[in-house]
Design an enzyme around this catalytic site. Structure first.
Site, PDB file in Angstrom:
ATOM      1  N   SER A   4       0.841  -1.190   0.000  1.00 38.51           N
ATOM      2  CA  SER A   4       0.000   0.000   0.000  1.00 38.51           C
ATOM      3  C   SER A   4       0.876   1.240   0.000  1.00 38.51           C
ATOM      4  O   SER A   4       1.826   1.340   0.778  1.00 38.51           O
ATOM      5  CB  SER A   4      -0.911   0.014   1.235  1.00 38.51           C
ATOM      6  OG  SER A   4      -1.505   1.277   1.408  1.00 38.51           O
ATOM      7  N   LYS A   5       0.535   2.158  -0.870  1.00 37.67           N
ATOM      8  CA  LYS A   5       1.258   3.436  -0.904  1.00 37.67           C
ATOM      9  C   LYS A   5       1.116   4.165   0.430  1.00 37.67           C
ATOM     10  O   LYS A   5       2.045   4.838   0.890  1.00 37.67           O
ATOM     11  CB  LYS A   5       0.701   4.294  -2.046  1.00 37.67           C
ATOM     12  CG  LYS A   5       1.437   5.610  -2.275  1.00 37.67           C
ATOM     13  CD  LYS A   5       2.788   5.405  -2.910  1.00 37.67           C
ATOM     14  CE  LYS A   5       3.386   6.745  -3.330  1.00 37.67           C
ATOM     15  NZ  LYS A   5       4.758   6.597  -3.830  1.00 37.67           N
TER      16      LYS A   5
END
Length: 494
Positions: free
Chosen positions: A265-266
């Site tokens: 996940s960014k």
């Protein structure tokens, strides 16, 4: 008035659809960056098309207007170009089934929704729901009064201007069975499915509806997406069946994970493709590694060019198990690609990183790159290896003590005192000339060459670990600077 469906228009749309070839699509949302999972989807989609001699299509899915990021479409184009993912049709190239941007296709979705209503597979819902509920499609249908409205009553309320969404009418009984190329046949009880929104109040389609309509109208034969969409697949099947359309091959890929429990996940700091580039990873190494995240060609070999992958990619190699993104494994891939690069290409790639640390233009970046190529895993590691070029570090005389080369302060002092006048007298400041002088000095002193090279290298760099040996460092530093640094070393050893 409610739009009535026109059979001739639908026939014209069907006539446009290319037949008789494999057609795949990469359909990103313009949200600002290319995360690793999305890049993997693009790679697999591209390889399926190329392996079959088919067409690879780019479609921009921008119906979720709240998530759009300015400049994101340019990021998509740039990333695909950098990654050698050449598309055959798309917003920039055109093609037989355009437009290739969903918001430019908005007029046709309503017509297909009306066709579903006419066929009994959708209905207008006038219930008050928030926009987020419309977007997600989450809706406990229960005894939804709108589902039971007659067509005439629904048309009357819509014509009177009452706002509505269009929902898919899921059968209450039975089960929907669909086939996935990775997970096989899956059966889902229809009672567990919700009547998802197809058209929102603003007239825009939801993702789940638009991608089915677009995939059919663009002749897509293989749909590659994340396994998180497996739960939506039965509803897609029911839409295809409601329209009487052929169902494409589904290829659901398990997620790319940060670890055994968490998806990448960014938001949690996991790198996007552009982040990896900025960290000094090579595009070809990234592509090779990402292609193997959840797919295996079999055997022990791991290094493949994109052209080689186009020849061997096969759906049977895709794993059902999640793949864990291992940055250390990517470093290994990157180091292999760096070592295999043409020296001139490596020098060009490395120069920006070299110049972060070596700002003195008198030092040849290409010569420094030659020292680094076999010693570098990631380009971003380069600057820290070169901090001694512009400024000699403040080091202590203890660095001259080295058991392996049998060097100590006294022997180092002797070596440097004898080396300085010999190096000063050299006519040619080349590797060959430098090596000859230092080898001759070792022979004269009756010691192994390492006992001469160690103090010379420490004097030149002021560090125990350097990218290159004494000869190379002296050659790049030049005569004047090398002799100046040797003088400093002798002062430390006095």
């Amino acid at each position: 008035m409610i739009n009535k469906t026109d059979p001739a228009w639908f026939e014209q749309m069907e006539a446009r659809i290319p037949k008789g070839e494999v057609r795949t699509r990469f359909a990103p949302s313009p949200t600002g960056y290319m995360h690793v999972g999305n890049l993997r989807t693009a790679i697999y989609t591209y390889l399926i098309a190329r392996r079959a001699g088919g067409k690879f299509i780019l479609r921009i899915e921008d119906t979720d207007q709240g998530r759009l990021v300015e400049g994101a479409v340019e990021v998509i184009y740039r990333t695909m170009a950098q990654c050698h993912l050449e598309h055959d049709e798309g917003p920039d190239l055109g093609g037989p089934v355009g437009p290739y941007v969903q918001t430019q296709r908005r007029d046709l979705y309503g017509k297909y929704a009306e066709l579903l209503i006419e066929r009994g597979h959708a209905y207008r819902c006038f219930c008050e729901k928030t926009e987020s509920e419309e977007d997600s499609g989450v809706f406990g249908r229960g005894d939804d009064p709108c589902r039971a409205l007659s067509r005439e009553e629904a048309d009357r309320r819509a014509s009177a201007g009452e706002p509505f969404v269009i929902r898919q009418r899921i059968p209450r009984e039975g089960a929907t069975v669909f086939h996935d190329e990775v997970f096989g046949d899956i059966s889902v009880e229809n009672a567990s499915l919700d009547d998802q929104v197809l058209i929102k109040r603003d007239g825009l389609p939801t993702y789940n509806f638009a991608n089915v309509v677009d995939d059919h109208l663009m002749g897509i034969t293989h749909v590659v997406r994340g396994s998180e969409y497996l739960s939506s697949a039965p509803k897609y099947n029911l839409l295809y069946e409601g329209f009487g359309w052929e169902i494409p091959k589904y290829v659901h890929c398990s997620p790319v994970m940060r670890d055994a429990h968490n998806k990448m996940s960014k938001r949690h700091g996991d790198p996007s493709y552009e982040d990896l580039l900025a960290q000094g990873y090579l595009t070809d190494a990234i592509l090779n590694y990402v292609a193997l995240l959840g797919w295996s060609p079999g055997g022990e070999r791991e290094i493949y060019s994109m052209d080689e992958l186009k020849e061997i990619f096969d759906l049977t190699g895709i794993s059902k198990s999640p793949a864990i993104f291992d940055i250390n494994k990517l470093r290994y891939f990157n180091s292999e690609y760096i070592r295999a690069m043409d020296p001139a290409a490596f020098a060009a790639a490395a120069e920006p990183y070299i110049r972060r640390a070596v700002r003195n233009e008198a030092y040849d970046a290409a010569a420094i790159a030659a020292l680094l190529q076999q010693r570098t895993e990631v380009l971003a590691d380069i600057p820290e290896k070169l901090d001694f070029f512009d400024t000699l570090p403040d080091y202590g005389p203890e660095l001259f003590e080295h058991k392996k080369s049998k060097s100590d302060r006294s022997s180092s002092k002797e070596v440097l005192e004898k080396a300085v006048p010999r190096l000063s007298a050299l006519e040619s400041w080349s590797d060959e000339a430098l090596l000859a002088v230092l080898s001759g000095l070792a022979e004269e002193l009756g010691v192994k060459i390492a006992k001469v090279m160690w103090p010379v290298r420490i004097a030149a760099a002021g560090k125990a670990v350097t990218p290159g040996g004494a000869v190379e460092l002296c050659r790049i530093l030049g005569r004047e600077e090398t002799l100046r640094r040797m003088g400093i070393a002798l002062e430390k050893l006095a």
